[in-house]
Design an enzyme around this catalytic site. Structure first.
Site, PDB file in Angstrom:
ATOM      1  N   PRO A 148     -23.329  20.787  17.203  1.00 51.10           N
ATOM      2  CA  PRO A 148     -21.865  20.195  16.975  1.00 51.10           C
ATOM      3  C   PRO A 148     -20.982  21.349  17.085  1.00 51.10           C
ATOM      4  CG  PRO A 148     -23.110  21.016  14.657  1.00 51.10           C
ATOM      5  CD  PRO A 148     -23.907  21.314  15.807  1.00 51.10           C
ATOM      6  N   SER A 175     -21.883  21.335  21.643  1.00 47.84           N
ATOM      7  CA  SER A 175     -20.901  20.427  21.646  1.00 47.84           C
ATOM      8  C   SER A 175     -19.364  20.470  22.949  1.00 47.84           C
ATOM      9  CB  SER A 175     -20.033  20.388  20.136  1.00 47.84           C
ATOM     10  OG  SER A 175     -18.843  19.713  20.365  1.00 47.84           O
ATOM     11  N   SER A 224     -24.238  14.657  13.331  1.00 45.99           N
ATOM     12  CA  SER A 224     -24.018  13.566  12.293  1.00 45.99           C
ATOM     13  C   SER A 224     -25.522  12.673  12.426  1.00 45.99           C
ATOM     14  CB  SER A 224     -23.040  12.731  13.202  1.00 45.99           C
ATOM     15  OG  SER A 224     -23.364  12.167  14.159  1.00 45.99           O
ATOM     16  N   ALA A 226     -25.614   9.365  12.534  1.00 52.20           N
ATOM     17  CA  ALA A 226     -25.749   8.342  13.411  1.00 52.20           C
ATOM     18  C   ALA A 226     -26.574   8.817  14.879  1.00 52.20           C
ATOM     19  CB  ALA A 226     -24.426   7.893  13.918  1.00 52.20           C
ATOM     20  N   THR A 227     -26.011  10.058  15.163  1.00 51.20           N
ATOM     21  CA  THR A 227     -26.598  10.767  16.536  1.00 51.20           C
ATOM     22  C   THR A 227     -28.128  10.998  16.033  1.00 51.20           C
ATOM     23  OG1 THR A 227     -24.547  11.431  17.250  1.00 51.20           O
ATOM     24  CG2 THR A 227     -26.313  12.314  18.309  1.00 51.20           C
ATOM     25  N   GLU A 245     -30.857  18.413  11.525  1.00 47.98           N
ATOM     26  CA  GLU A 245     -30.139  18.704  10.459  1.00 47.98           C
ATOM     27  C   GLU A 245     -28.806  17.965  10.359  1.00 47.98           C
ATOM     28  OE1 GLU A 245     -32.016  23.347  10.586  1.00 47.98           O
ATOM     29  OE2 GLU A 245     -29.806  22.945  10.704  1.00 47.98           O
ATOM     30  N   CYS A 279     -21.273  21.069   7.126  1.00 50.69           N
ATOM     31  CA  CYS A 279     -22.149  20.008   6.331  1.00 50.69           C
ATOM     32  C   CYS A 279     -22.331  20.507   5.072  1.00 50.69           C
ATOM     33  CB  CYS A 279     -23.499  20.131   7.317  1.00 50.69           C
ATOM     34  SG  CYS A 279     -24.051  21.510   7.405  1.00 50.69           S
TER      35      CYS A 279
HETATM   36  P1  NAD Z   1     -22.218  14.585  16.826  1.00 50.04           P
HETATM   37  O1  NAD Z   1     -23.480  14.018  16.160  1.00 50.04           O
HETATM   38  O2  NAD Z   1     -21.196  13.535  17.145  1.00 50.04           O
HETATM   39  O3  NAD Z   1     -22.330  15.495  17.804  1.00 50.04           O
HETATM   40  C1  NAD Z   1     -23.478  16.590  17.606  1.00 50.04           C
HETATM   41  C2  NAD Z   1     -23.993  17.005  19.211  1.00 50.04           C
HETATM   42  O4  NAD Z   1     -25.048  15.767  19.785  1.00 50.04           O
HETATM   43  C3  NAD Z   1     -22.860  17.154  20.283  1.00 50.04           C
HETATM   44  O5  NAD Z   1     -23.456  18.291  21.109  1.00 50.04           O
HETATM   45  C4  NAD Z   1     -22.880  15.890  21.118  1.00 50.04           C
HETATM   46  O6  NAD Z   1     -22.500  16.024  22.244  1.00 50.04           O
HETATM   47  C5  NAD Z   1     -24.352  15.422  21.014  1.00 50.04           C
HETATM   48  N1  NAD Z   1     -24.582  13.864  21.079  1.00 50.04           N
HETATM   49  C6  NAD Z   1     -23.662  12.779  20.953  1.00 50.04           C
HETATM   50  N2  NAD Z   1     -24.314  11.719  21.236  1.00 50.04           N
HETATM   51  C7  NAD Z   1     -25.489  12.163  21.372  1.00 50.04           C
HETATM   52  C8  NAD Z   1     -26.621  11.180  21.839  1.00 50.04           C
HETATM   53  N3  NAD Z   1     -26.195   9.959  21.885  1.00 50.04           N
HETATM   54  N4  NAD Z   1     -27.907  11.885  21.906  1.00 50.04           N
HETATM   55  C9  NAD Z   1     -28.063  13.179  21.859  1.00 50.04           C
HETATM   56  N5  NAD Z   1     -27.201  14.010  21.721  1.00 50.04           N
HETATM   57  C10 NAD Z   1     -25.729  13.417  21.458  1.00 50.04           C
HETATM   58  O7  NAD Z   1     -21.819  15.558  15.449  1.00 50.04           O
HETATM   59  P2  NAD Z   1     -20.328  16.474  15.315  1.00 50.04           P
HETATM   60  O8  NAD Z   1     -19.276  15.551  15.220  1.00 50.04           O
HETATM   61  O9  NAD Z   1     -20.473  17.381  16.562  1.00 50.04           O
HETATM   62  O10 NAD Z   1     -20.766  17.233  14.084  1.00 50.04           O
HETATM   63  C11 NAD Z   1     -20.391  16.790  12.847  1.00 50.04           C
HETATM   64  C12 NAD Z   1     -21.577  16.321  12.075  1.00 50.04           C
HETATM   65  O11 NAD Z   1     -22.694  17.627  12.002  1.00 50.04           O
HETATM   66  C13 NAD Z   1     -21.299  16.138  10.464  1.00 50.04           C
HETATM   67  O12 NAD Z   1     -21.880  14.942  10.392  1.00 50.04           O
HETATM   68  C14 NAD Z   1     -22.118  17.497  10.308  1.00 50.04           C
HETATM   69  O13 NAD Z   1     -22.469  17.273   8.497  1.00 50.04           O
HETATM   70  C15 NAD Z   1     -23.299  17.482  10.839  1.00 50.04           C
HETATM   71  N6  NAD Z   1     -23.656  18.943  10.761  1.00 50.04           N
HETATM   72  C16 NAD Z   1     -24.742  19.288  10.070  1.00 50.04           C
HETATM   73  C17 NAD Z   1     -25.056  20.709   9.757  1.00 50.04           C
HETATM   74  C18 NAD Z   1     -26.405  20.901   9.228  1.00 50.04           C
HETATM   75  O14 NAD Z   1     -27.108  21.982   9.390  1.00 50.04           O
HETATM   76  N7  NAD Z   1     -27.093  19.931   8.324  1.00 50.04           N
HETATM   77  C19 NAD Z   1     -24.442  21.588  10.143  1.00 50.04           C
HETATM   78  C20 NAD Z   1     -23.362  21.395  11.004  1.00 50.04           C
HETATM   79  C21 NAD Z   1     -23.019  20.021  11.009  1.00 50.04           C
END
Ligand code: NAD
Length: 477
Positions: A148, A175, A224, A226-227, A245, A279
């Site tokens: 992300p 990202s 996230s 959802a992803t 994660e 997160c």
């Molecule tokens: P996101 O899920 O929108 O995107 C994360 C990554 O997934 C990006 O590289 C994006 O291009 C890719 N992606 C998007 N659609 C996809 C699909 N259909 N299939 C595969 N990959 C896809 O998340 P974000 O907005 O970049 O980051 C914020 C989120 O990340 C928050 O929910 C946060 O809590 C979470 N996060 C979790 C941790 C942890 O270790 N638990 C750490 C940091 C962030």
């Protein structure tokens, strides 16, 4: 204004075609990078070459791999200022936070190399004299890492270092909002690893989904919920191991403590670093009723003292929100919380600081509510927003802390040993902190339960199991 990032890397394994996407400094809204997204054909090629990279890299001994990775980390350390600038320009966090992120990433990575050198098989007694039973671990093959935008150096390194140390090749999809730092990390590995052992593919969701559906041997995802669900569904169908994660809705219980100021300082640090886009950010404060007023006033005073501004301004302690969509989401969730009966005690709206009037800023916000169903209590806001609720009994505090779908991290501030001990067992989160904020250590598993994660986390020694397959080898006589 900061420099424009190079659109294309010279690395043969890094695909970045025509300029499809611009990144903008979220404080100034100026363009800072232009990137091409990989085409499906380029994705196929990079996966094929990564397989060759795996064949070349996996034959090195673990010590030889770790030596080379150690050299890579030294190069990264030497480039701290370049990387920190790239992160601040694309993600927005204050430069001091960017530097600290790189320092932490390097400490974790060096710790991981130590774990990796000692990771391996075990020999157990066989079933007859002279026989032996050996548990062997082998690299999986080609690992897909998807990251992300909030920690552009830390999150990639948490995946790349253990995966590479165990002998895998890695395809990194950073990202689309913060690729500059990840591209520089890959560039710094050139000449140290066989060609195509570490590849980078730029793109947004569509490119990432194509990679997830392709033939890879493991997927490590941070992002996230959802992803994560989408990736988990595809990986399940393909029987590919996956580490997810995901998000958090982390609570801090504040009980009677001798040093309330220290507790509030820790909470503010954990809640507002990276403008709350972490997160592990504390996003709910649950205060014992008799100290509720002191907690409320102490939080408000500290929040109002934060200085919003561009990350390159040394005075800034609160950076911008990284994307317009994220700013809209924060605004919408705060409005929804109010409509559902919560009270905004401070903040609650966008900010336009003098030093960055066009920037994507949101005021540090404290929301009072006793309704555990309020959206501000249940939804991950991922911004500089805290909720404040009160509790009368230990039971109620623990119940409130656990009453979300998430289970990433939690904190309790208390001087009462009985309550502390109970909370250590009862808090439903992967990480639990007693009397400090939610900053994890460099040698401990970084892991969530419930909707916060699936499979092995990162950072601790168990990470290495995820990047290897296990084999039971029996030798007779
Ligand atoms: P996101 O899920 O929108 O995107 C994360 C990554 O997934 C990006 O590289 C994006 O291009 C890719 N992606 C998007 N659609 C996809 C699909 N259909 N299939 C595969 N990959 C896809 O998340 P974000 O907005 O970049 O980051 C914020 C989120 O990340 C928050 O929910 C946060 O809590 C979470 N996060 C979790 C941790 C942890 O270790 N638990 C750490 C940091 C962030």
């Amino acid at each position: 204004m900061s420099a424009v990032q190079p659109p294309v890397l010279p690395a043969p394994a890094t695909w970045s075609g025509a300029a499809d996407f611009e990144t903008r400094d979220p404080a100034s809204r100026q363009v800072v990078g232009r990137y091409g997204f990989a085409t499906p054909e380029q994705v196929r090629q990079v996966l094929a070459t990564a397989r060759q990279g795996f064949a070349a890299w996996s034959v090195f001994t673990v010590n030889a791999r770790c030596d080379r990775l150690g050299t890579w980390l030294a190069r990264i350390e030497d480039e701290t200022e370049v990387l920190a600038g790239a992160m601040t320009d694309e993600q927005g966090k204050p430069l001091a936070e960017s530097r600290a992120e790189i320092g932490k990433a390097l400490r974790e990575a060096r710790q991981m190399l130590g774990f990796a050198r000692a990771h391996g098989g075990r020999t157990l007694p066989g079933r007859a004299p002279g026989w032996s039973n050996t548990i062997q671990r082998r690299p999986r093959g080609v690992v897909l890492a998807i990251t992300p935008w909030n920690f552009p150096v830390l999150t990639p390194l948490r995946k790349l270092v253990p995966a590479l140390a165990m002998g895998n090749a890695v395809v990194l999809k950073p990202s689309e909002y913060t690729p500059a730092a990840a591209m520089h990390l890959v560039r710094l590995a050139q000449g140290l690893l066989p060609d195509s052992t570490l590849c980078l593919v730029n793109g947004a969701g569509e490119v990432a989904a194509g990679l997830v559906a392709a033939e890879v041997d493991a997927i490590s995802f941070t992002g996230s919920v959802a992803t994560g669900r989408k990736i988990g569904a595809v990986a399940g169908g393909n029987l590919v191991p996956v580490s997810l994660e995901l998000g958090g809705k982390n609570a801090a219980i504040v009980d009677r403590v001798v040093d309330l100021d220290a507790a509030l300082d820790a909470i503010i640090g954990a809640a507002f670093q990276c403008a709350g886009q972490r997160c592990t950010a504390i996003s709910r404060v649950i205060a014992r009723s008799e100290i509720y007023d002191a907690v409320r006033d102490g939080l408000i005073a500290r929040m109002q003292a934060l200085i919003a501004g561009p990350g390159r301004d040394p005075a800034t302690t609160l950076g911008p929100i990284t994307t317009p969509a994220q700013l809209d989401r924060i605004t919408h969730l705060v409005r929804s919380a109010e409509l559902e009966g919560a009270t905004v005690l401070t903040g609650g709206q966008r900010l336009s600081p003098e030093s960055a009037p066009e920037g994507l800023f949101f005021a540090p916000t404290l929301i009072a509510t006793e309704d555990s169903a309020n959206p501000a209590v249940q939804e991950e806001i991922f911004g500089p927003v805290l909720t404040l609720s009160r509790f009368e009994s230990d039971d109620a505090a623990l119940e409130m802390a656990n009453a979300t779908d998430f289970g990433l991290t939690s904190a309790i501030f208390t001087d009462r040993l009985d309550f502390a001990r109970r909370a250590m067992d009862a808090l439903q989160s992967g990480m639990i902190h007693l009397n400090h904020g939610t900053a994890p250590d460099d040698n401990m598993p970084f892991v969530g339960i419930k909707a916060s994660g699936l499979g092995t986390g990162s950072v601790g020694p168990s990470t290495l199991d995820f990047y290897t397959t296990e084999h039971a080898v029996y030798q007779a006589g």
